[in-house]
Enzyme design. Structure first.
Site, PDB file in Angstrom:
ATOM      1  N   ARG A 101      -3.358  -9.967   4.870  1.00  0.00           N
ATOM      2  CA  ARG A 101      -3.822 -10.068   3.469  1.00  0.00           C
ATOM      3  C   ARG A 101      -2.723  -9.519   2.576  1.00  0.00           C
ATOM      4  NH1 ARG A 101      -6.084  -6.835  -0.268  1.00  0.00           N
ATOM      5  NH2 ARG A 101      -7.618  -7.769  -1.718  1.00  0.00           N
TER       6      ARG A 101
ATOM      7  N   LYS B 190       0.801  -1.224   0.000  1.00  0.00           N
ATOM      8  CA  LYS B 190       0.000   0.000   0.000  1.00  0.00           C
ATOM      9  C   LYS B 190       0.836   1.278   0.000  1.00  0.00           C
ATOM     10  CE  LYS B 190      -4.387  -1.924   1.269  1.00  0.00           C
ATOM     11  NZ  LYS B 190      -5.504  -2.027   2.242  1.00  0.00           N
TER      12      LYS B 190
HETATM   13  N1  LIG Z   1     -10.253  -6.973   4.334  1.00  0.00           N
HETATM   14  C1  LIG Z   1      -9.570  -6.213   3.447  1.00  0.00           C
HETATM   15  N2  LIG Z   1      -9.879  -6.277   2.137  1.00  0.00           N
HETATM   16  C2  LIG Z   1      -9.207  -5.494   1.241  1.00  0.00           C
HETATM   17  N3  LIG Z   1      -9.537  -5.524  -0.072  1.00  0.00           N
HETATM   18  C3  LIG Z   1      -8.880  -4.746  -0.959  1.00  0.00           C
HETATM   19  C4  LIG Z   1      -7.845  -3.909  -0.526  1.00  0.00           C
HETATM   20  C5  LIG Z   1      -7.151  -3.034  -1.504  1.00  0.00           C
HETATM   21  O1  LIG Z   1      -5.901  -3.573  -1.796  1.00  0.00           O
HETATM   22  P1  LIG Z   1      -5.663  -4.435  -3.142  1.00  0.00           P
HETATM   23  O2  LIG Z   1      -6.020  -3.517  -4.267  1.00  0.00           O
HETATM   24  O3  LIG Z   1      -4.238  -4.781  -3.065  1.00  0.00           O
HETATM   25  O4  LIG Z   1      -6.534  -5.610  -3.109  1.00  0.00           O
HETATM   26  N4  LIG Z   1      -7.480  -3.845   0.774  1.00  0.00           N
HETATM   27  C6  LIG Z   1      -8.156  -4.636   1.677  1.00  0.00           C
HETATM   28  C7  LIG Z   1      -7.841  -4.612   3.090  1.00  0.00           C
HETATM   29  O5  LIG Z   1      -6.950  -3.885   3.561  1.00  0.00           O
HETATM   30  N5  LIG Z   1      -8.571  -5.411   3.918  1.00  0.00           N
END
Ligand SMILES: Nc1nc2ncc(COP(=O)(O)O)nc2c(=O)[nH]1
Length: 289
Positions: A265, A226
């Site tokens: 995650r 991020k």
């Molecule tokens: N539970 C949860 N779900 C998520 N989904 C998408 C993204 C956005 O990041 P990405 O684009 O790398 O998926 N971040 C989160 C997060 O921090 N927590």
């Protein structure tokens, strides 16, 4: 039924974005076969869960319609589930969650924490699937099908005490989930790093991980690649690009494990699996098991 019990170690959730425009891997897995191949590779690399999402939530992303979102995720989910992979669906929509659960997903991961779709609680309660409630206080109203996500970073005025306010709002989301019939033992909380939060607010939330764990629910941490990591590692005023944030992500995974996180995650599963092993050995003084 998947339970979110107290795992022996911090779980690793591998990110699989079946989208055209996710911030760090957009478009690479939009093709079903590519997505399935990557999901199996994440499981092979040690992911306990593969998180399949069909709609990007990055700042400025344009919403896809529910049908498109469901069409993107369901074939991938059913193929991964058929291979014995535990799958979570990353969606804010009850209709997509229902389709994903029917296709074999066993966890619902909702970045709106149940606020975008009033029917999500009912769908999750009926399925008895664990529900990840993420914190996101968007500038716009997440419940409207607005064309653009607004991650307008809340200025300092947005949060007086980000830890106390995020904690309180997450507990409010828990109350709403329980009121909809969801078993509290199946709820996981997530502070929503990077979702309408400044770098300082993200670090304050990570620093306060023990407080978040102290709320009494498993906590998922999503820091992988991020922007606030890129800002931390900036050189000559230029943020470190997403591909250069893996070591920092693994460090966050190790510290999250040491701080009692239920899961992390991440995009690079192997790196965080290793980081979590280091944290476990450090905590146990090298005792195995
Ligand atoms: N539970 C949860 N779900 C998520 N989904 C998408 C993204 C956005 O990041 P990405 O684009 O790398 O998926 N971040 C989160 C997060 O921090 N927590």
């Amino acid at each position: 039924m998947t339970t979110v019990g107290d795992p022996q170690r911090t779980l690793v959730m591998g990110v699989l974005n079946v989208t055209a425009d996710s911030f760090s891997d957009g478009g690479r897995y939009l093709n079903v076969d590519d997505a399935i191949r990557h999901g199996l590779a994440l499981a092979e690399a040690g992911a306990d869960i593969v998180d399949v999402g069909g709609e990007s939530t990055r700042p400025g992303a344009v919403r896809v319609d529910p049908g498109t979102e469901a069409q993107r995720v369901t074939p991938v989910i059913s193929a991964l589930a058929a291979h014995g992979v535990q799958v979570s669906v990353d969606t804010m929509r009850a209709s997509v969650a229902a389709a994903a659960l029917d296709a074999g997903a066993s966890i619902v991961n909702d970045v709106s924490g149940g606020r975008a779709d009033a029917d999500m609680g009912r769908v999750v309660a009926q399925s008895r699937a664990p529900w990840i409630l993420m914190h996101w206080r968007p500038a716009g109203d997440a419940s409207t099908e607005d064309r653009h996500f607004t991650h307008r970073v809340q200025d300092a005025g947005g949060y007086r005490d980000v830890v106390a306010e995020v904690s309180g709002e997450l507990l409010g989301q828990v109350d709403a989930a329980v009121a909809a019939g969801v078993d509290p033992d199946l709820i996981v909380l997530d502070p929503g790093l990077g979702f309408a939060k400044s770098s300082e607010q993200n670090w304050a939330l990570l620093h306060a991980l023990p407080t978040l764990v102290g709320l009494g629910f498993p906590v998922l941490i999503g820091a992988s690649r991020k922007r606030f990591l890129g800002a931390l590692l900036a050189a000559d005023g230029v943020d470190r690009p997403p591909a250069g944030r893996e070591v920092a992500t693994a460090a966050v995974s190790a510290l999250s494990a040491a701080g009692g996180a239920w899961g992390v995650r991440v995009h690079d599963v192997a790196a965080s699996r290793d980081a979590i092993e280091v944290a476990a050995a450090w905590r146990s003084g090298g005792q195995r098991g």
